[in-house]
Design a protein around this motif. Structure first.
Motif, mmCIF file in Angstrom:
data_model
loop_
_atom_site.group_PDB
_atom_site.id
_atom_site.type_symbol
_atom_site.label_atom_id
_atom_site.label_comp_id
_atom_site.label_asym_id
_atom_site.label_seq_id
_atom_site.Cartn_x
_atom_site.Cartn_y
_atom_site.Cartn_z
ATOM 1 N N CYS A 111 0.862 -1.190 0.000
ATOM 2 C CA CYS A 111 0.000 0.000 0.000
ATOM 3 C C CYS A 111 0.892 1.233 0.000
ATOM 4 C CB CYS A 111 -0.917 -0.005 1.219
ATOM 5 S SG CYS A 111 -2.075 1.388 1.225
ATOM 6 N N ILE A 112 0.843 2.014 -1.078
ATOM 7 C CA ILE A 112 1.775 3.139 -1.228
ATOM 8 C C ILE A 112 1.049 4.421 -1.635
ATOM 9 C CG2 ILE A 112 3.608 1.555 -1.973
ATOM 10 C CD1 ILE A 112 3.219 2.812 -4.833
ATOM 11 N N VAL A 113 1.715 5.548 -1.377
ATOM 12 C CA VAL A 113 1.300 6.829 -1.937
ATOM 13 C C VAL A 113 2.483 7.382 -2.717
ATOM 14 C CG1 VAL A 113 0.625 9.213 -1.475
ATOM 15 C CG2 VAL A 113 -0.357 7.372 -0.130
ATOM 16 N N ILE A 114 2.242 7.798 -3.953
ATOM 17 C CA ILE A 114 3.290 8.452 -4.740
ATOM 18 C C ILE A 114 3.055 9.955 -4.646
ATOM 19 C CG2 ILE A 114 4.322 8.740 -7.026
ATOM 20 C CD1 ILE A 114 3.409 5.908 -7.706
ATOM 21 N N VAL A 115 4.036 10.661 -4.079
ATOM 22 C CA VAL A 115 3.950 12.119 -3.965
ATOM 23 C C VAL A 115 4.641 12.732 -5.177
ATOM 24 C CG1 VAL A 115 4.607 14.138 -2.613
ATOM 25 C CG2 VAL A 115 3.878 12.048 -1.458
ATOM 26 N N LEU A 116 3.914 13.537 -5.931
ATOM 27 C CA LEU A 116 4.432 14.130 -7.163
ATOM 28 C C LEU A 116 4.922 15.548 -6.876
ATOM 29 C CD1 LEU A 116 1.383 13.163 -9.428
ATOM 30 C CD2 LEU A 116 3.309 11.730 -8.739
ATOM 31 N N ASP A 117 6.213 15.739 -7.018
ATOM 32 C CA ASP A 117 6.799 17.072 -6.862
ATOM 33 C C ASP A 117 7.603 17.327 -8.136
ATOM 34 O OD1 ASP A 117 8.085 19.381 -6.240
ATOM 35 O OD2 ASP A 117 8.883 18.695 -4.320
ATOM 36 N N PHE A 118 7.029 18.091 -9.050
ATOM 37 C CA PHE A 118 7.653 18.291 -10.360
ATOM 38 C C PHE A 118 8.699 19.406 -10.350
ATOM 39 C CE2 PHE A 118 3.478 16.403 -11.367
ATOM 40 C CZ PHE A 118 3.916 15.272 -12.034
ATOM 41 N N GLY A 119 8.849 20.058 -9.227
ATOM 42 C CA GLY A 119 9.906 21.049 -9.096
ATOM 43 C C GLY A 119 9.866 22.105 -10.179
ATOM 44 N N THR A 120 11.024 22.355 -10.798
ATOM 45 C CA THR A 120 11.130 23.395 -11.834
ATOM 46 C C THR A 120 11.082 22.790 -13.241
ATOM 47 O OG1 THR A 120 13.548 23.238 -11.708
ATOM 48 C CG2 THR A 120 12.471 24.923 -10.342
ATOM 49 N N ALA A 121 10.461 21.633 -13.376
ATOM 50 C CA ALA A 121 10.434 20.944 -14.675
ATOM 51 C C ALA A 121 9.806 21.815 -15.763
ATOM 52 C CB ALA A 121 9.661 19.635 -14.551
ATOM 53 N N ALA A 122 10.502 21.896 -16.901
ATOM 54 C CA ALA A 122 9.955 22.582 -18.076
ATOM 55 C C ALA A 122 8.820 21.730 -18.635
ATOM 56 C CB ALA A 122 11.058 22.764 -19.116
ATOM 57 N N PRO A 123 7.982 22.297 -19.533
ATOM 58 C CA PRO A 123 6.861 21.515 -20.071
ATOM 59 C C PRO A 123 7.267 20.166 -20.664
ATOM 60 C CG PRO A 123 6.587 23.822 -20.619
ATOM 61 C CD PRO A 123 7.925 23.710 -19.952
ATOM 62 N N THR A 124 8.388 20.126 -21.400
ATOM 63 C CA THR A 124 8.817 18.841 -21.987
ATOM 64 C C THR A 124 9.239 17.861 -20.889
ATOM 65 O OG1 THR A 124 11.006 19.816 -22.318
ATOM 66 C CG2 THR A 124 9.520 19.772 -24.223
ATOM 67 N N GLU A 125 9.946 18.360 -19.862
ATOM 68 C CA GLU A 125 10.353 17.511 -18.743
ATOM 69 C C GLU A 125 9.139 17.051 -17.938
ATOM 70 O OE1 GLU A 125 12.902 20.330 -16.888
ATOM 71 O OE2 GLU A 125 14.720 19.569 -17.852
ATOM 72 N N PHE A 126 8.149 17.919 -17.836
ATOM 73 C CA PHE A 126 6.902 17.591 -17.145
ATOM 74 C C PHE A 126 6.242 16.379 -17.804
ATOM 75 C CE2 PHE A 126 2.246 18.748 -16.565
ATOM 76 C CZ PHE A 126 2.181 18.363 -15.240
ATOM 77 N N ASP A 127 6.233 16.372 -19.131
ATOM 78 C CA ASP A 127 5.654 15.242 -19.865
ATOM 79 C C ASP A 127 6.489 13.978 -19.681
ATOM 80 O OD1 ASP A 127 3.535 16.731 -20.739
ATOM 81 O OD2 ASP A 127 4.363 17.148 -22.727
ATOM 82 N N LEU A 128 7.816 14.126 -19.646
ATOM 83 C CA LEU A 128 8.684 12.960 -19.425
ATOM 84 C C LEU A 128 8.429 12.359 -18.045
ATOM 85 C CD1 LEU A 128 12.123 14.123 -20.926
ATOM 86 C CD2 LEU A 128 10.677 12.264 -21.752
ATOM 87 N N CYS A 129 8.234 13.241 -17.056
ATOM 88 C CA CYS A 129 7.911 12.769 -15.698
ATOM 89 C C CYS A 129 6.603 11.981 -15.701
ATOM 90 C CB CYS A 129 7.798 13.941 -14.737
ATOM 91 S SG CYS A 129 9.364 14.736 -14.347
ATOM 92 N N ARG A 130 5.618 12.500 -16.418
ATOM 93 C CA ARG A 130 4.319 11.816 -16.455
ATOM 94 C C ARG A 130 4.412 10.494 -17.207
ATOM 95 N NH1 ARG A 130 -0.214 16.345 -17.676
ATOM 96 N NH2 ARG A 130 1.144 16.870 -19.443
ATOM 97 N N ASP A 131 5.266 10.448 -18.233
ATOM 98 C CA ASP A 131 5.508 9.174 -18.933
ATOM 99 C C ASP A 131 6.074 8.138 -17.963
ATOM 100 O OD1 ASP A 131 4.651 9.433 -21.580
ATOM 101 O OD2 ASP A 131 6.451 10.538 -22.169
ATOM 102 N N ALA A 132 7.077 8.573 -17.178
ATOM 103 C CA ALA A 132 7.716 7.660 -16.225
ATOM 104 C C ALA A 132 6.726 7.198 -15.159
ATOM 105 C CB ALA A 132 8.921 8.344 -15.574
ATOM 106 N N LEU A 133 5.916 8.114 -14.662
ATOM 107 C CA LEU A 133 4.925 7.774 -13.639
ATOM 108 C C LEU A 133 3.850 6.837 -14.190
ATOM 109 C CD1 LEU A 133 4.701 11.302 -12.038
ATOM 110 C CD2 LEU A 133 5.337 9.212 -10.800
ATOM 111 N N SER A 134 3.444 7.079 -15.439
ATOM 112 C CA SER A 134 2.468 6.178 -16.076
ATOM 113 C C SER A 134 3.050 4.774 -16.176
ATOM 114 C CB SER A 134 2.112 6.688 -17.479
ATOM 115 O OG SER A 134 1.504 7.958 -17.406
ATOM 116 N N MET A 135 4.349 4.712 -16.500
ATOM 117 C CA MET A 135 5.023 3.419 -16.630
ATOM 118 C C MET A 135 5.036 2.669 -15.304
ATOM 119 S SD MET A 135 8.929 2.697 -17.997
ATOM 120 C CE MET A 135 8.803 4.001 -19.207
ATOM 121 N N VAL A 136 5.365 3.380 -14.207
ATOM 122 C CA VAL A 136 5.425 2.695 -12.918
ATOM 123 C C VAL A 136 4.033 2.249 -12.466
ATOM 124 C CG1 VAL A 136 5.194 4.615 -11.260
ATOM 125 C CG2 VAL A 136 6.674 2.692 -10.725
#
Length: 207
Positions: A111-136
């Protein structure tokens, strides 16, 4: 793949039972060259009868010497077993360092909670983060019992109020929620701490 790999990992942990540690192999292919204390000499003395009769192997760890008596066939059998074990370890390492596990490691808690802190991610990095999170979510969270997502922001956002049972429907819902998030300016350290505290407030959560 995770289930198959887990079975192989059990095989690896079974190596000790299959007598493939160095001490176990040595005990099966020879016998230890013994020393005994001789009172009249006041020191340990090794037996000499085996000198020159057998090939000998000295263990670097403790200096013990083994007289090797096994035939070539038995040695080759252990070579095959060890090569098989090495192949299993390599396969396991490749799996552990592939796809979402390369970024997040292996999620072991149920049982887990994933805390999303995107920091200073640019729009392209923001999408890469979401890709990685979708994968996990698709690769690993599907294997556990319950989960939730919390976004650290000035207005803290939660996917669900409490951790939710994993199902095909909830995974799809979480991925859709993730991709509907807006790109925002960086969250402050206070926002991140608040999100972590909120995650910890769910008593069911183990990580």
């Amino acid at each position: 793949q995770p289930l198959i790999s887990s079975c192989k990992w059990l095989q690896i942990h079974g190596l000790k039972r299959n007598k493939l540690s160095l001490s176990q192999i040595l005990s099966q292919i020879g016998f230890q060259h013994r020393k005994d204390y001789v009172a009249t000499l006041g020191k340990l003395v090794a037996s000499r009868y085996a000198d020159g009769l057998f090939p000998q192997y000295e263990r670097a760890q403790d200096g013990s010497v083994y007289n090797l008596t096994a035939k070539k066939e038995l040695i080759l059998h252990f070579v095959d077993c060890l090569m098989g074990a090495i192949a299993l370890y390599k396969q396991r390492m490749e799996w552990l360092t592939s796809e979402s596990r390369q970024i997040f490691g292996v999620i072991q808690e149920q049982c887990i909670v994933i805390v999303l802190d995107f920091g200073t991610a640019a729009p392209t990095e923001f999408d890469l983060c979401r890709d990685a999170l979708s994968m996990v979510l698709v690769e690993q969270v599907t294997q556990i019992a319950k989960f939730n997502l919390i976004r650290a922001a000035q207005d803290l956002t939660k996917w669900q109020q409490k951790s939710t049972p994993v199902s095909e429907h909830t995974i799809k819902s979480a991925v859709m929620w993730l991709w509907k998030l807006d790109h925002m300016t960086a969250a402050s350290h206070t926002n991140s701490a608040e999100a972590l505290l909120e995650a910890m407030s769910d008593e069911a959560v183990s990580s």
